[in-house]
Design an enzyme around this catalytic site. Structure first.
Site, PDB file in Angstrom:
ATOM      1  N   GLY A  11     -41.763 -48.954   1.681  1.00 42.62           N
ATOM      2  CA  GLY A  11     -41.076 -49.099   2.960  1.00 42.62           C
ATOM      3  C   GLY A  11     -39.961 -48.105   3.218  1.00 42.62           C
ATOM      4  CG  ASN A  13     -41.846 -43.106   6.430  1.00 41.49           C
ATOM      5  OD1 ASN A  13     -41.284 -42.176   7.008  1.00 41.49           O
ATOM      6  ND2 ASN A  13     -42.711 -42.925   5.440  1.00 41.49           N
ATOM      7  CG  MET A  89     -51.102 -48.809   1.939  1.00 41.08           C
ATOM      8  SD  MET A  89     -51.266 -47.106   2.527  1.00 41.08           S
ATOM      9  CE  MET A  89     -52.546 -46.528   1.421  1.00 41.08           C
ATOM     10  CG  LEU A  92     -54.549 -51.878  12.004  1.00 44.87           C
ATOM     11  CD1 LEU A  92     -53.458 -51.193  12.820  1.00 44.87           C
ATOM     12  CD2 LEU A  92     -54.236 -53.362  11.825  1.00 44.87           C
ATOM     13  CG  ASN A 106     -50.139 -44.101  10.795  1.00 45.02           C
ATOM     14  OD1 ASN A 106     -49.491 -44.792   9.998  1.00 45.02           O
ATOM     15  ND2 ASN A 106     -51.098 -43.272  10.391  1.00 45.02           N
ATOM     16  CG  HIS A 108     -51.741 -39.023   7.642  1.00 41.84           C
ATOM     17  ND1 HIS A 108     -52.361 -39.942   6.820  1.00 41.84           N
ATOM     18  CD2 HIS A 108     -52.260 -37.811   7.333  1.00 41.84           C
ATOM     19  CE1 HIS A 108     -53.227 -39.303   6.042  1.00 41.84           C
ATOM     20  NE2 HIS A 108     -53.186 -38.014   6.329  1.00 41.84           N
TER      21      HIS A 108
HETATM   22  C1  GRF Z   1     -45.782 -42.356   3.406  1.00 38.99           C
HETATM   23  O1  GRF Z   1     -46.028 -41.125   2.783  1.00 38.99           O
HETATM   24  C2  GRF Z   1     -46.542 -42.448   4.710  1.00 38.99           C
HETATM   25  O2  GRF Z   1     -46.664 -41.245   5.368  1.00 38.99           O
HETATM   26  C3  GRF Z   1     -47.902 -42.925   4.239  1.00 38.99           C
HETATM   27  O3  GRF Z   1     -47.640 -43.816   3.190  1.00 38.99           O
HETATM   28  C4  GRF Z   1     -46.378 -43.505   2.607  1.00 38.99           C
HETATM   29  C5  GRF Z   1     -45.569 -44.761   2.709  1.00 38.99           C
HETATM   30  O4  GRF Z   1     -44.305 -44.627   2.109  1.00 38.99           O
HETATM   31  N1  GRF Z   1     -48.641 -43.483   5.335  1.00 38.99           N
HETATM   32  P1  GRF Z   1     -43.159 -45.683   2.451  1.00 38.99           P
HETATM   33  O5  GRF Z   1     -43.739 -47.064   2.185  1.00 38.99           O
HETATM   34  O6  GRF Z   1     -42.775 -45.505   3.882  1.00 38.99           O
HETATM   35  O7  GRF Z   1     -42.046 -45.362   1.505  1.00 38.99           O
END
Ligand code: GRF
Length: 215
Positions: A11, A13, A89, A92, A106, A108
């Site tokens: 988490g 982000n 993860m 959907l 999202n 990525h």
């Molecule tokens: C990030 O690299 C994001 O881009 C990808 O999964 C990772 C998640 O990291 N979709 P976090 O849970 O936000 O630390």
């Protein structure tokens, strides 16, 4: 704008979005952090910041459709305007994505449309790419597909491993996700077919045209 952030584990982000939303002038408020994984570390951070958390464990459902219906019903019940996927993860279903069309974004960790899917850092290094990066995009039913809101470019160094590269990209993710969310919440993101443009010349420079080369 009322936001829900969907996570599955760390988490970081989501934390960047929470911190951005704390600023008095930020045009969005996080009303829920939702996880499909009861053990997601990010849930504790959200709770410490007085953000309602909700676990909807996919293992409690017989199939993807039932899980997505429960998720959608919960998000409607808290009157969410925008869903931010942040390390969520689960794929959907098209029904879910269409129900929330143009209201899901999202992040990525590659320069889409290159390197969709998993293990993107290893794959970028193996491909001999000189640059990779990260992308915030509007979600469409195909995986890692949809109009691009913001990107940051990150060089691949000759001694990079997947881990060192992931660390440098993650720093850029934490920078561009709040920026993209702000643009979206300020209604500056305009979608034309498969392409998004930014209705603000200065922000557009930042979000689209300038590759940002990190240390
Ligand atoms: C990030 O690299 C994001 O881009 C990808 O999964 C990772 C998640 O990291 N979709 P976090 O849970 O936000 O630390």
């Amino acid at each position: 704008m009322k936001i829900a952030v969907l996570i599955s584990s760390r988490g970081s982000n989501m934390q960047a979005l929470v911190k951005a939303c704390l600023a008095a002038d930020f045009p969005a408020e996080i009303v829920a952090v939702v996880s499909n994984n009861p053990d997601a570390a990010g849930l504790e951070f959200a709770a410490q910041h007085n953000i309602p958390t909700k676990v909807i464990n996919h293992r409690d459902f017989d199939n993807r459709e039932e899980f997505d219906t429960a998720l959608s019903d919960y998000l409607s019940s808290v009157k969410v305007n925008l869903i931010c996927l942040a390390g969520f993860m689960r794929l959907l279903t098209p029904d879910f994505v269409n129900r929330w069309r143009d209201r899901i974004i999202n992040i990525h960790p590659s320069l889409l449309p290159a390197f969709k899917g998993l293990h993107v850092h290893e794959r970028a290094i193996e491909a001999g790419a000189r640059f990779t990066g990260c992308t915030v995009h509007i979600v469409r039913p195909e995986m890692d597909d949809g109009p691009i809101i913001a990107q940051a470019a990150v060089p691949i160094l000759s001694d990079d491993t997947a881990d060192t590269l992931a660390d440098r990209i993650l720093k850029q993710e934490h920078r561009i996700y709040p920026m993209a969310l702000r643009l979206f919440a300020e209604n500056k993101v305009k979608i034309h077919g498969g392409v998004a443009t930014i209705e603000d010349a200065e922000q557009s420079e930042l979000a689209i045209t300038n590759p940002i080369v990190s240390d």
